[in-house]
Motif scaffolding. Sequence first.
Motif, PDB file in Angstrom:
ATOM      1  N   TYR A   1       0.888  -1.173   0.000  1.00 26.16           N
ATOM      2  CA  TYR A   1       0.000   0.000   0.000  1.00 26.16           C
ATOM      3  C   TYR A   1       0.921   1.216   0.000  1.00 26.16           C
ATOM      4  CZ  TYR A   1      -4.118  -2.797   1.151  1.00 26.16           C
ATOM      5  OH  TYR A   1      -5.146  -3.697   1.114  1.00 26.16           O
ATOM      6  N   ASP A   2       0.964   1.920  -1.116  1.00 22.39           N
ATOM      7  CA  ASP A   2       1.959   2.973  -1.243  1.00 22.39           C
ATOM      8  C   ASP A   2       1.405   4.328  -0.783  1.00 22.39           C
ATOM      9  OD1 ASP A   2       4.186   4.368  -1.790  1.00 22.39           O
ATOM     10  OD2 ASP A   2       4.288   3.866  -3.917  1.00 22.39           O
ATOM     11  N   PHE A   3       1.187   4.438   0.520  1.00 21.25           N
ATOM     12  CA  PHE A   3       0.666   5.705   1.065  1.00 21.25           C
ATOM     13  C   PHE A   3       1.674   6.835   0.886  1.00 21.25           C
ATOM     14  CE2 PHE A   3      -1.543   2.385   3.504  1.00 21.25           C
ATOM     15  CZ  PHE A   3      -2.847   2.719   3.181  1.00 21.25           C
ATOM     16  N   LYS A   4       2.934   6.476   0.944  1.00 21.42           N
ATOM     17  CA  LYS A   4       3.978   7.488   0.831  1.00 21.42           C
ATOM     18  C   LYS A   4       3.861   8.217  -0.514  1.00 21.42           C
ATOM     19  CE  LYS A   4       8.997   7.889   1.097  1.00 21.42           C
ATOM     20  NZ  LYS A   4      10.241   7.135   1.242  1.00 21.42           N
ATOM     21  N   SER A   5       3.795   7.443  -1.591  1.00 22.93           N
ATOM     22  CA  SER A   5       3.683   8.066  -2.907  1.00 22.93           C
ATOM     23  C   SER A   5       2.373   8.814  -3.043  1.00 22.93           C
ATOM     24  CB  SER A   5       3.769   7.007  -4.005  1.00 22.93           C
ATOM     25  OG  SER A   5       5.003   6.383  -3.945  1.00 22.93           O
ATOM     26  N   ALA A   6       1.313   8.223  -2.500  1.00 22.60           N
ATOM     27  CA  ALA A   6      -0.005   8.857  -2.634  1.00 22.60           C
ATOM     28  C   ALA A   6       0.007  10.241  -1.994  1.00 22.60           C
ATOM     29  CB  ALA A   6      -1.070   7.967  -1.992  1.00 22.60           C
ATOM     30  N   VAL A   7       0.470  10.308  -0.764  1.00 23.80           N
ATOM     31  CA  VAL A   7       0.475  11.605  -0.066  1.00 23.80           C
ATOM     32  C   VAL A   7       1.467  12.559  -0.736  1.00 23.80           C
ATOM     33  CG1 VAL A   7       0.938  12.746   2.140  1.00 23.80           C
ATOM     34  CG2 VAL A   7      -0.241  10.540   2.096  1.00 23.80           C
ATOM     35  N   SER A   8       2.582  11.997  -1.184  1.00 24.73           N
ATOM     36  CA  SER A   8       3.587  12.818  -1.841  1.00 24.73           C
ATOM     37  C   SER A   8       3.020  13.453  -3.117  1.00 24.73           C
ATOM     38  CB  SER A   8       4.806  11.946  -2.141  1.00 24.73           C
ATOM     39  OG  SER A   8       5.623  12.557  -3.062  1.00 24.73           O
ATOM     40  N   ARG A   9       2.264  12.674  -3.879  1.00 29.28           N
ATOM     41  CA  ARG A   9       1.669  13.204  -5.120  1.00 29.28           C
ATOM     42  C   ARG A   9       0.643  14.289  -4.804  1.00 29.28           C
ATOM     43  NH1 ARG A   9       1.108   8.209  -9.422  1.00 29.28           N
ATOM     44  NH2 ARG A   9       3.187   7.383  -9.042  1.00 29.28           N
ATOM     45  N   ILE A  10      -0.116  14.073  -3.737  1.00 27.36           N
ATOM     46  CA  ILE A  10      -1.106  15.093  -3.355  1.00 27.36           C
ATOM     47  C   ILE A  10      -0.376  16.370  -2.941  1.00 27.36           C
ATOM     48  CG2 ILE A  10      -2.812  15.689  -1.584  1.00 27.36           C
ATOM     49  CD1 ILE A  10      -3.718  12.756  -1.656  1.00 27.36           C
ATOM     50  N   GLN A  11       0.649  16.190  -2.148  1.00 23.01           N
ATOM     51  CA  GLN A  11       1.366  17.378  -1.658  1.00 23.01           C
ATOM     52  C   GLN A  11       2.011  18.153  -2.803  1.00 23.01           C
ATOM     53  OE1 GLN A  11       3.927  15.684   1.346  1.00 23.01           O
ATOM     54  NE2 GLN A  11       2.612  16.467   2.970  1.00 23.01           N
ATOM     55  N   ALA A  12       2.448  17.415  -3.833  1.00 20.51           N
ATOM     56  CA  ALA A  12       3.095  18.088  -4.965  1.00 20.51           C
ATOM     57  C   ALA A  12       2.129  19.015  -5.686  1.00 20.51           C
ATOM     58  CB  ALA A  12       3.657  17.040  -5.915  1.00 20.51           C
ATOM     59  N   ARG A  13       0.838  18.708  -5.601  1.00 23.76           N
ATOM     60  CA  ARG A  13      -0.160  19.510  -6.332  1.00 23.76           C
ATOM     61  C   ARG A  13      -1.017  20.370  -5.406  1.00 23.76           C
ATOM     62  NH1 ARG A  13      -0.850  18.338 -11.390  1.00 23.76           N
ATOM     63  NH2 ARG A  13      -3.007  19.040 -11.370  1.00 23.76           N
ATOM     64  N   ALA A  14      -0.870  20.156  -4.120  1.00 21.35           N
ATOM     65  CA  ALA A  14      -1.751  20.875  -3.191  1.00 21.35           C
ATOM     66  C   ALA A  14      -1.194  22.256  -2.853  1.00 21.35           C
ATOM     67  CB  ALA A  14      -1.914  20.056  -1.914  1.00 21.35           C
ATOM     68  N   GLU A  15      -2.124  23.099  -2.468  1.00 20.85           N
ATOM     69  CA  GLU A  15      -1.750  24.438  -1.995  1.00 20.85           C
ATOM     70  C   GLU A  15      -2.392  24.640  -0.631  1.00 20.85           C
ATOM     71  OE1 GLU A  15      -3.408  26.719  -5.118  1.00 20.85           O
ATOM     72  OE2 GLU A  15      -1.983  25.911  -6.589  1.00 20.85           O
ATOM     73  N   PRO A  16      -1.879  25.625   0.116  1.00 21.50           N
ATOM     74  CA  PRO A  16      -2.492  25.867   1.433  1.00 21.50           C
ATOM     75  C   PRO A  16      -3.996  26.095   1.295  1.00 21.50           C
ATOM     76  CG  PRO A  16      -0.463  27.120   1.218  1.00 21.50           C
ATOM     77  CD  PRO A  16      -0.721  26.507  -0.119  1.00 21.50           C
ATOM     78  N   GLY A  17      -4.737  25.448   2.187  1.00 23.19           N
ATOM     79  CA  GLY A  17      -6.193  25.596   2.155  1.00 23.19           C
ATOM     80  C   GLY A  17      -6.894  24.450   1.447  1.00 23.19           C
ATOM     81  N   ASP A  18      -6.127  23.608   0.751  1.00 22.18           N
ATOM     82  CA  ASP A  18      -6.746  22.449   0.102  1.00 22.18           C
ATOM     83  C   ASP A  18      -7.088  21.384   1.154  1.00 22.18           C
ATOM     84  OD1 ASP A  18      -6.408  23.741  -2.241  1.00 22.18           O
ATOM     85  OD2 ASP A  18      -4.742  22.505  -2.960  1.00 22.18           O
ATOM     86  N   VAL A  19      -7.945  20.451   0.760  1.00 20.34           N
ATOM     87  CA  VAL A  19      -8.460  19.462   1.711  1.00 20.34           C
ATOM     88  C   VAL A  19      -8.182  18.043   1.195  1.00 20.34           C
ATOM     89  CG1 VAL A  19     -10.527  18.659   2.938  1.00 20.34           C
ATOM     90  CG2 VAL A  19     -10.343  21.045   2.239  1.00 20.34           C
ATOM     91  N   ILE A  20      -7.886  17.156   2.131  1.00 15.20           N
ATOM     92  CA  ILE A  20      -7.800  15.731   1.772  1.00 15.20           C
ATOM     93  C   ILE A  20      -8.941  14.999   2.474  1.00 15.20           C
ATOM     94  CG2 ILE A  20      -6.426  13.619   1.838  1.00 15.20           C
ATOM     95  CD1 ILE A  20      -3.929  15.299   2.153  1.00 15.20           C
ATOM     96  N   ALA A  21      -9.747  14.305   1.672  1.00 17.34           N
ATOM     97  CA  ALA A  21     -10.757  13.408   2.251  1.00 17.34           C
ATOM     98  C   ALA A  21     -10.277  11.992   1.992  1.00 17.34           C
ATOM     99  CB  ALA A  21     -12.100  13.636   1.587  1.00 17.34           C
ATOM    100  N   PHE A  22     -10.491  11.133   2.972  1.00 19.83           N
ATOM    101  CA  PHE A  22      -9.975   9.774   2.777  1.00 19.83           C
ATOM    102  C   PHE A  22     -10.923   8.735   3.338  1.00 19.83           C
ATOM    103  CE2 PHE A  22      -8.795   9.207   7.181  1.00 19.83           C
ATOM    104  CZ  PHE A  22      -8.514  10.489   7.623  1.00 19.83           C
ATOM    105  N   THR A  23     -10.766   7.559   2.812  1.00 17.71           N
ATOM    106  CA  THR A  23     -11.490   6.392   3.315  1.00 17.71           C
ATOM    107  C   THR A  23     -10.608   5.173   3.117  1.00 17.71           C
ATOM    108  OG1 THR A  23     -13.559   5.142   3.233  1.00 17.71           O
ATOM    109  CG2 THR A  23     -12.704   5.865   1.132  1.00 17.71           C
ATOM    110  N   PRO A  24     -10.597   4.241   4.013  1.00 14.23           N
ATOM    111  CA  PRO A  24     -11.323   4.107   5.282  1.00 14.23           C
ATOM    112  C   PRO A  24     -10.798   5.099   6.332  1.00 14.23           C
ATOM    113  CG  PRO A  24     -10.362   2.010   4.581  1.00 14.23           C
ATOM    114  CD  PRO A  24      -9.784   3.055   3.713  1.00 14.23           C
ATOM    115  N   PRO A  25     -11.564   5.251   7.398  1.00 16.46           N
ATOM    116  CA  PRO A  25     -11.180   6.264   8.393  1.00 16.46           C
ATOM    117  C   PRO A  25      -9.861   5.955   9.095  1.00 16.46           C
ATOM    118  CG  PRO A  25     -13.064   4.967   9.142  1.00 16.46           C
ATOM    119  CD  PRO A  25     -12.852   4.624   7.721  1.00 16.46           C
ATOM    120  N   TYR A  26      -9.484   4.652   9.121  1.00 20.13           N
ATOM    121  CA  TYR A  26      -8.267   4.318   9.864  1.00 20.13           C
ATOM    122  C   TYR A  26      -6.982   4.631   9.089  1.00 20.13           C
ATOM    123  CZ  TYR A  26      -9.454  -0.105   7.500  1.00 20.13           C
ATOM    124  OH  TYR A  26      -9.823  -1.064   6.600  1.00 20.13           O
TER     125      TYR A  26
END
Lengths: 508, 583
Positions: free
Chosen positions: B482-507
């Motif tokens: 489960y490559d959470f590292k790459s997933a979050v890294s890709r989001i961070q590369a495109r995100a700006e302050p004020g953006d939101v991450i929604a995720f599932t499952p809650p854990y």
Amino acid sequence: MTTITDTRLRRPAWNAAGPNSVRRRWIRLLLVAMVPLALFYFTWLLQPARVGNPVLYALLVAAELFNACQALGFWWTCSRERPWRRHVWHAPPPAVDVFIPVYDEPVTVVEPTVRAASELTGAAVSVHVLDDGNSDEMQAMAARTGAGYIRRAEHEGAKAGNINNALAHTDAPFVVVLDCDHVPERHFLEATLGCFGDDRVAFVQTPQYYANWDRGEVPAAAWGQQALFFGPIARGKDGHDAMFCCGTNVVFRRAALVDAGGFPIDSVTEDFELSIALHERGWRSRYVPEVLAHGLGPEDMASYVGQQQRWSRGCLSALPTVLRSALPLRQKVQYALSASFFLSGWTVLVYMTFPVVRLLTGAQPLASTTADQFLGHFAPYFGLSLLAVTVLGAGAYTFRAFALQAASFWIHVQSTILTLLGRRGGFVVTPKEGVEGRQPRAVAPALVAIAVLTAVAAYGLLRDRDPATLNNVAFASLHIAVLLAGVLPALRRRPLPLAAPRPYPVPT
Amino acid sequence: VAVVAVSPGALVTLIFGGRYEEVGALAVPYVLAMALLGVARVFVAHACATGGARRAVFVLAPVAVLHVALLVALGGDAAGVATATLISTTVLTAGAAAIAMPRPLAVRIPREYAWVAALALGGLVLRLLATRGIWLDEATEIHQAQMSMSGMLENLRTIDVHPPLHHIILWGTVRLLGTGEFAVRVPSLIAATAMIPLIYAAARDIYDRRAGMAAATLASVAPFAVWYADEARMYALFMVFALLALWMQVRILRGGGAAAWIGYVVAAAALVYTQYFGLLFVGTQQLAFAVAIARGVVPLRRFAAWSALLVLLIAPLVPFALDQFAANESAGRGFQQPAQAGGSVEPGAAPGAYAALTNLAWAVLGYHSNATMTALAAMWPLGLLLALSLLGRGRSWPTMLVVACALVPGIGLFVLGQLKPFVFEVRYFIGAVPLALMLIARAVTSWARRPVVVAGTCAAVVAVMGLGLADQQLNGSNPRVYDFKSAVSRIQARAEPGDVIAFTPPYLDHVIAYYEDEGLRMRPLENGLPEPRRGHKLFLLASFQDKPQYRKATQDAVRKLSRRHELVRRDKVPQILIWEFRR
């Protein structure tokens, strides 16, 4: 200290005696546990929903039921093992004739046997070399060692006829039959004669130990099979009063032999049929689980095949005799189990057929089942069966022995067909010394089976690689691996020694 | 080094300027590494001057390989480079010192031990190279380890299902080395690497030298040992303690004295403190002791005395475990499956023969894609061949003991698995893995007599395991990756302050929080769909899509978001889907 290279003069590396009472109880518990597992498997297998291709299903069920009967028979036999204690001969030492039938064996093989037989203690022993080979060299050896020498003018009835002829020329109340390569221990008679305290005992059988078991893969595998028989099976048969004579290392009461009319000469397994005749007449047999003679097993594949062909022809041809006999049911079933064992090659053939048919045509014996279901029902039965063989055989019956037996499937098929056709087999003496060089002809049918399985597996893999195909390729690979392990010794130029060939020290 | 250590940050700022302030903490390890390098150079020069140049090459070459491997594995940032350099220079200095020492002082290392050391080094390199991102359970444990000790234990006692030993070790590790990926996995790395010389010693003692060497070779490439070397969880420790407990028991049964008993008691207690299922292993050993006592091999009084010590050691864990059980029961969870299992055989189904086969394949060949596992399972008739090849074998009591300790815990969990299917998974009886490796090594080295055949078979087994390892680590279809590292890294590369991450499952909260360091707002889908401000983005991160409830939640959310927002981009990394919406 001096050194010798004759393996028969070593101490035995095997103990024929059974386990102690505690261990025997555990083994019985294990055997009892097998029955519900077998039932669990067969109640699942025999449900109508399992029927795939009807013909293949019928073959599968027949093969499985046959093997289950053999397995149940094996467990039942072994479960009757009784504690052994040596019986002592209380009367004055009796006279005993020791017969050593000879055909064309080298004098170097026979002489140690004759010399050792001459030194047997516990009885007044007369050793007789029964020479069917008309060898002057053998006659000279007999004279040199002080043994009697009996030669026939006509060689009717092979080994059986030879012994019958000797019976007519001797008169001791007890008769020992030793194959010419079986060197007896000095206390052979002390260990066996005590059993004749029971007047109903006709013969006392002892193990047929292959002293050359570590001289190559063939003798090792053949010994593995022998050890299972002369270990738990023979001890169990003794418990059932159904131990049969195995042709050598056996002591007969002359009166019993006379009662049965001597050895039957129209069979290649005269010892088996003689035993039936004796048991039918109410005589009893005993088995002494102690290595009392050291013999030589087949050292090359051709010798092994010849031996197995003789045994399977003889036992299968004796099967009607067994079924018609007036034996008590328990003894009859015991004999039937032993004789019908030589049909088991058919089941190997059937099992090998399934992946071939599946990969070529898509037809398979079982339907509406998953590997999970099959394994869930089969694996416990199969696993514990193997465990039982390992525990009962005390580790003597190995994969090598199994593979050699499986690779000899065609012998059983051939013998069945020849027996059904009424072809009589000739008595072939098992050679006592191995031949160097490859013997592919001795395993040709198994090689053909390997070739077919390999070709079909390759074809299947080229055509498809879905799980069902992989599963059948794995089945084919299983058979190929087992057959290869069985035939490999025949494909080597030289036998592969299992232990470093070194002289064995003996005290001087 | 001492001067730099007084105030590394200030010193770095003073010399290099404020631009390098943030790497000030690395000054001490870096200067230490350079100092060691200087010492090593002197040793090597001395060795060359006194005729030991060839030996120096034998030290320098593997250290160079190790350093390259460490840089590949850890060199993602300055801290990693510093760590890699420090490890390499330490090994180099030790090796150079060994060859430069005067003869009377030099320790003569038997060739066999040198091979084992080389295998351990090779195994370490493999374990360092085989990296992957932090996994859910690891993230949760790292989160717990950052609490105070009492807070962590309380947290464990009230909401977790694990005994505390690995958490305590991780608690110390975090304080010593920080919470970096490499740092938190150091205990597992050490344990899984130490398993190589340990299994050598055990197999050599129980069987013979050849079995020891083969076992060490197999352990160096065993996919499972490599996998759990790279996970900040207790499984590598489980393997080591189980192996140690078994080895000590064999020594006891051979008449070993107090040292063997102490080793056994400590290892067995540690095993139970590492994983509750270790009790099955220890229980099997106790049964073996009972048989030994019945046969008069072990005196009852001695056994009773040492067992009492073992009970005393384990006793403090009992109220802890009972509290955990009560807390989980009252929360309606019982000792349920931790939500983050991943890649199970057939979720929710009672284990059968297929599950047993799968676990066996995992234990020996590692984790693989579903397609590979299906193909491997289809080859089950080869298992019959294996069973047949065991005919007449394994009747020595040490082998029977090894087999029993490897099998009985698994059988116990198989039976328990009929009620609670999730428990029948090899990581819960992972103590069987080193024992299986030892048995394979024994089989490989004893079934054939000719050295060529033995070497060939051993090479073939190592090659098969190597293939398994490569597929496990490199195949992106491995359901355990489960490559959470790459997933979050890709989001961070495109995100700006004020953006939101929604995720599932809650854990996923802990693992996302572990990697997210730019202050983005995070919210589980199950708490309602967040609404980004106009012009801002919402990233939807979804995993565990094989579970119907999370798949449905994801599909509903995507449907709603697609209606209201612009779908900018879709992305996918192993086992994780990402949607990017702009309001």
